[in-house]
Write an enzyme that holds these catalytic residues in place. Structure first.
Site, PDB file in Angstrom:
ATOM      1  N   HIS A   1       0.854  -1.195   0.000  1.00 34.30           N
ATOM      2  CA  HIS A   1       0.000   0.000   0.000  1.00 34.30           C
ATOM      3  C   HIS A   1       0.884   1.237   0.000  1.00 34.30           C
ATOM      4  O   HIS A   1       2.116   1.158   0.101  1.00 34.30           O
ATOM      5  CB  HIS A   1      -0.961  -0.001   1.197  1.00 34.30           C
ATOM      6  CG  HIS A   1      -0.349   0.421   2.505  1.00 34.30           C
ATOM      7  ND1 HIS A   1      -1.036   1.129   3.442  1.00 34.30           N
ATOM      8  CD2 HIS A   1       0.891   0.247   3.022  1.00 34.30           C
ATOM      9  CE1 HIS A   1      -0.259   1.367   4.479  1.00 34.30           C
ATOM     10  NE2 HIS A   1       0.917   0.832   4.251  1.00 34.30           N
TER      11      HIS A   1
ATOM     12  N   CYS B   1       5.959   6.789   4.085  1.00 34.55           N
ATOM     13  CA  CYS B   1       4.843   5.897   3.705  1.00 34.55           C
ATOM     14  C   CYS B   1       4.108   6.416   2.483  1.00 34.55           C
ATOM     15  O   CYS B   1       3.209   5.776   1.967  1.00 34.55           O
ATOM     16  CB  CYS B   1       3.894   5.726   4.886  1.00 34.55           C
ATOM     17  SG  CYS B   1       4.757   5.115   6.341  1.00 34.55           S
TER      18      CYS B   1
ATOM     19  N   HIS C   1       4.890   0.466  -0.297  1.00 29.25           N
ATOM     20  CA  HIS C   1       5.649  -0.467   0.541  1.00 29.25           C
ATOM     21  C   HIS C   1       4.700  -1.569   0.980  1.00 29.25           C
ATOM     22  O   HIS C   1       3.504  -1.522   0.705  1.00 29.25           O
ATOM     23  CB  HIS C   1       6.248   0.251   1.764  1.00 29.25           C
ATOM     24  CG  HIS C   1       5.225   0.870   2.646  1.00 29.25           C
ATOM     25  ND1 HIS C   1       4.664   2.113   2.384  1.00 29.25           N
ATOM     26  CD2 HIS C   1       4.615   0.433   3.772  1.00 29.25           C
ATOM     27  CE1 HIS C   1       3.791   2.399   3.319  1.00 29.25           C
ATOM     28  NE2 HIS C   1       3.723   1.394   4.158  1.00 29.25           N
TER      29      HIS C   1
ATOM     30  N   ASP D   1      -4.894 -10.497   0.414  1.00 25.08           N
ATOM     31  CA  ASP D   1      -3.588 -11.181   0.490  1.00 25.08           C
ATOM     32  C   ASP D   1      -2.855 -11.121  -0.848  1.00 25.08           C
ATOM     33  O   ASP D   1      -3.419 -11.428  -1.909  1.00 25.08           O
ATOM     34  CB  ASP D   1      -3.782 -12.639   0.919  1.00 25.08           C
ATOM     35  CG  ASP D   1      -2.452 -13.312   1.210  1.00 25.08           C
ATOM     36  OD1 ASP D   1      -2.277 -14.488   0.842  1.00 25.08           O
ATOM     37  OD2 ASP D   1      -1.547 -12.637   1.769  1.00 25.08           O
ATOM     38  N   HIS D   2      -1.622 -10.662  -0.789  1.00 24.27           N
ATOM     39  CA  HIS D   2      -0.761 -10.507  -1.970  1.00 24.27           C
ATOM     40  C   HIS D   2      -1.389  -9.579  -3.002  1.00 24.27           C
ATOM     41  O   HIS D   2      -1.316  -9.827  -4.217  1.00 24.27           O
ATOM     42  CB  HIS D   2      -0.418 -11.886  -2.564  1.00 24.27           C
ATOM     43  CG  HIS D   2       0.652 -12.599  -1.786  1.00 24.27           C
ATOM     44  ND1 HIS D   2       0.402 -13.173  -0.563  1.00 24.27           N
ATOM     45  CD2 HIS D   2       1.987 -12.775  -2.008  1.00 24.27           C
ATOM     46  CE1 HIS D   2       1.525 -13.699  -0.079  1.00 24.27           C
ATOM     47  NE2 HIS D   2       2.499 -13.467  -0.927  1.00 24.27           N
TER      48      HIS D   2
ATOM     49  N   GLU E   1      -0.307  -3.856  11.925  1.00 18.31           N
ATOM     50  CA  GLU E   1       0.339  -3.471  10.658  1.00 18.31           C
ATOM     51  C   GLU E   1       1.832  -3.744  10.756  1.00 18.31           C
ATOM     52  O   GLU E   1       2.464  -4.167   9.804  1.00 18.31           O
ATOM     53  CB  GLU E   1       0.078  -2.002  10.365  1.00 18.31           C
ATOM     54  CG  GLU E   1       0.633  -1.581   9.014  1.00 18.31           C
ATOM     55  CD  GLU E   1       0.152  -0.223   8.604  1.00 18.31           C
ATOM     56  OE1 GLU E   1       0.536   0.753   9.253  1.00 18.31           O
ATOM     57  OE2 GLU E   1      -0.625  -0.143   7.644  1.00 18.31           O
TER      58      GLU E   1
HETATM   59  N1  LIG Z   1      -2.418   6.270  12.470  1.00 22.54           N
HETATM   60  C1  LIG Z   1      -1.627   5.634  11.577  1.00 22.54           C
HETATM   61  N2  LIG Z   1      -0.360   6.031  11.399  1.00 22.54           N
HETATM   62  C2  LIG Z   1       0.446   5.344  10.520  1.00 22.54           C
HETATM   63  C3  LIG Z   1      -0.041   4.238   9.806  1.00 22.54           C
HETATM   64  C4  LIG Z   1      -1.401   3.846  10.002  1.00 22.54           C
HETATM   65  O1  LIG Z   1      -1.880   2.884   9.388  1.00 22.54           O
HETATM   66  N3  LIG Z   1      -2.138   4.570  10.899  1.00 22.54           N
HETATM   67  N4  LIG Z   1       0.760   3.552   8.953  1.00 22.54           N
HETATM   68  C5  LIG Z   1       2.021   3.891   8.777  1.00 22.54           C
HETATM   69  C6  LIG Z   1       2.836   3.081   7.838  1.00 22.54           C
HETATM   70  O2  LIG Z   1       2.021   2.494   6.854  1.00 22.54           O
HETATM   71  C7  LIG Z   1       3.631   1.940   8.486  1.00 22.54           C
HETATM   72  O3  LIG Z   1       2.968   1.424   9.583  1.00 22.54           O
HETATM   73  C8  LIG Z   1       4.998   2.404   8.862  1.00 22.54           C
HETATM   74  O4  LIG Z   1       4.948   3.017  10.133  1.00 22.54           O
HETATM   75  P1  LIG Z   1       6.239   2.958  11.009  1.00 22.54           P
HETATM   76  O5  LIG Z   1       5.890   3.288  12.414  1.00 22.54           O
HETATM   77  O6  LIG Z   1       7.301   3.752  10.342  1.00 22.54           O
HETATM   78  O7  LIG Z   1       6.629   1.437  10.902  1.00 22.54           O
HETATM   79  P2  LIG Z   1       7.451   0.638  11.918  1.00 22.54           P
HETATM   80  O8  LIG Z   1       6.640   0.464  13.179  1.00 22.54           O
HETATM   81  O9  LIG Z   1       7.900  -0.607  11.258  1.00 22.54           O
HETATM   82  O10 LIG Z   1       8.716   1.537  12.162  1.00 22.54           O
HETATM   83  P3  LIG Z   1       9.631   1.536  13.459  1.00 22.54           P
HETATM   84  O11 LIG Z   1      10.802   2.384  13.055  1.00 22.54           O
HETATM   85  O12 LIG Z   1      10.007   0.135  13.771  1.00 22.54           O
HETATM   86  O13 LIG Z   1       8.794   2.168  14.544  1.00 22.54           O
HETATM   87  C9  LIG Z   1       2.624   5.032   9.462  1.00 22.54           C
HETATM   88  N5  LIG Z   1       1.710   5.744  10.329  1.00 22.54           N
HETATM   89 ZN   LIG Z   2       2.394   1.030   5.590  1.00 21.46          ZN
END
Ligand SMILES: Nc1nc2c(c(=O)[nH]1)N=C([C@H](O)[C@H](O)COP(=O)(O)OP(=O)(O)OP(=O)(O)O)CN2
Ligand SMILES: [Zn+2]
Length: 141
Positions: free
Chosen positions: A17, A36, A42, A82-83, A128
């Protein structure tokens, strides 16, 4: 009076997405969604937990057969997502950002009308990442 028991089925799906809103300018999207919002998107390995509640059937000892819930989740979640690329392959996300929150709402809408009588959808919980989780229990503000 019957005691109400909660049962949960967990599954996983992988999807791509991009966090992007057509209501915002490219610059606003970049500012709000950061990495994102990258144009090529990603992916995530999502974990989803669907919890239902109901009385335990006196004969089967079940609230509902978890094999049936597994099939409902296959139809509602796995098949459409999925996928896939959520923004390109799932019509729902053509008009809303594919955030964890909106994925929860999509799954809720997909599952809620597929449950058997006497069984209530209690919660959809979506991981997520290991650190980012959203859940919905049907609340309306
Ligand atoms: N309220 C929301 N905020 C965010 C969402 C969401 O769905 N709702 N999604 C994202 C991104 O798609 C994804 O989750 C990346 O977020 P991030 O925190 O960077 O991912 P990680 O937890 O893997 O990163 P860390 O560095 O390990 O914390 C962003 N925001
Ligand atoms: Zn994401």
């Amino acid at each position: 009076m019957s005691r109400i028991v909660y049962v949960t089925r967990t599954d996983h799906f992988s999807a791509a997405h991009r966090l992007h809103s057509s209501a915002l300018s490219d610059e606003e999207n970049r500012q709000i969604f950061g990495k994102c919002n990258h144009q090529n998107g990603h992916g995530h390995n999502y974990k989803v937990e669907v919890t239902v509640k109901g009385a335990v059937h006196p004969t089967t000892g079940m609230v509902m057969n978890l094999v049936d819930l597994k099939e409902i989740m296959r139809e509602s979640i796995m098949e459409p997502m999925d996928h896939k690329n959520l923004d390109l392959d799932v019509a729902y996300f053509a008009s809303v950002a594919s955030t964890a929150e909106n994925i929860c709402l999509f799954i809720w809408d997909q599952v809620v009308n597929r449950l058997p009588g006497g069984v209530t959808l209690y919660e959809v919980r979506l991981y997520e990442t290991e650190k980012n989780v959203a859940f919905y229990r049907g609340d309306i503000a």
